[in-house]
Design a protein around this motif. Sequence first.
Motif, PDB file in Angstrom:
ATOM      1  N   ASN A  92       0.471  14.538  46.043  1.00  0.00           N
ATOM      2  CA  ASN A  92       0.855  15.648  46.912  1.00  0.00           C
ATOM      3  C   ASN A  92       0.037  16.906  46.674  1.00  0.00           C
ATOM      4  OD1 ASN A  92       3.121  14.281  48.202  1.00  0.00           O
ATOM      5  ND2 ASN A  92       4.084  14.355  46.186  1.00  0.00           N
ATOM      6  N   GLY A  93      -1.073  16.770  45.955  1.00  0.00           N
ATOM      7  CA  GLY A  93      -1.918  17.923  45.702  1.00  0.00           C
ATOM      8  C   GLY A  93      -1.562  18.625  44.405  1.00  0.00           C
ATOM      9  N   ALA A  94      -2.413  19.584  44.027  1.00  0.00           N
ATOM     10  CA  ALA A  94      -2.213  20.342  42.788  1.00  0.00           C
ATOM     11  C   ALA A  94      -0.869  21.067  42.831  1.00  0.00           C
ATOM     12  CB  ALA A  94      -3.357  21.332  42.611  1.00  0.00           C
ATOM     13  N   PRO A  95      -0.205  21.209  41.668  1.00  0.00           N
ATOM     14  CA  PRO A  95      -0.688  20.901  40.312  1.00  0.00           C
ATOM     15  C   PRO A  95      -0.452  19.459  39.872  1.00  0.00           C
ATOM     16  CG  PRO A  95       1.436  21.957  40.173  1.00  0.00           C
ATOM     17  CD  PRO A  95       1.084  21.925  41.641  1.00  0.00           C
ATOM     18  N   GLN A  96       0.023  18.600  40.775  1.00  0.00           N
ATOM     19  CA  GLN A  96       0.239  17.203  40.394  1.00  0.00           C
ATOM     20  C   GLN A  96      -1.089  16.543  40.034  1.00  0.00           C
ATOM     21  OE1 GLN A  96       2.038  14.791  43.459  1.00  0.00           O
ATOM     22  NE2 GLN A  96       1.668  12.888  42.364  1.00  0.00           N
TER      23      GLN A  96
END
Length: 217
Positions: A92-96
């Motif tokens: 799902n995009g940063a910070p992941q």
Amino acid sequence: MSGATVPGGPAAERPVPGVLVAEPEDDLDAVRAADGRATAITALTPIKLGRTPLLRLLLVIGARVKMLREALETLSFIHYARWTIIKEFPYNGAPQRKEKLRYDYLFFETNFNGTWDEYIDAFSGVIPERMQAIWGFCVNFPGPRPVGPFKEYIHKNDLPIAHYYAAYPEATTTTVISALAVQDKLADFQARTVQLTDPEQFRRAYEEFLTDVQHHL
């Protein structure tokens, strides 16, 4: 869903990617969800390396062959049960962080009437062969019998549920099915009697209707 634990052994070397790990002291009741008479279980279990194709084939056959579903369908307190194979978690995009799973996972979700223990007892007592066939592909599955280790296994892999909703929280699966049956039969009764003017004919038709639906009432 905010956390999970995985069973011991190789799969316990790291937490399930993408979720938090539940601490051992967490109250087990906190990972269960209920709304009225309905209860939910959501479990995530690692699949043994190399066993995913066989498990996928088993799930496809089980879903399409009616004879294999009949025993499960006799457990009328179950609203819904589904097993899904997960090979990756969505990014799902940063910070992941993007993560590659070391294991494929079997995702189990179900809704039912009654208590958590009664549900697992029924699986162990009524359809143990099917439970062995499905979860037997998973890491450290102890088998459905005796039921104690089976319950502990599901406990360890039970995911916390942030929200659970039941459309008819005070109704069981059986009462909902009966209500739908009575609704259909009532519509048929109304269609057959709407033109009746003779009270005796209406009385006989009404008694036939009550006899027909009495096991649903």
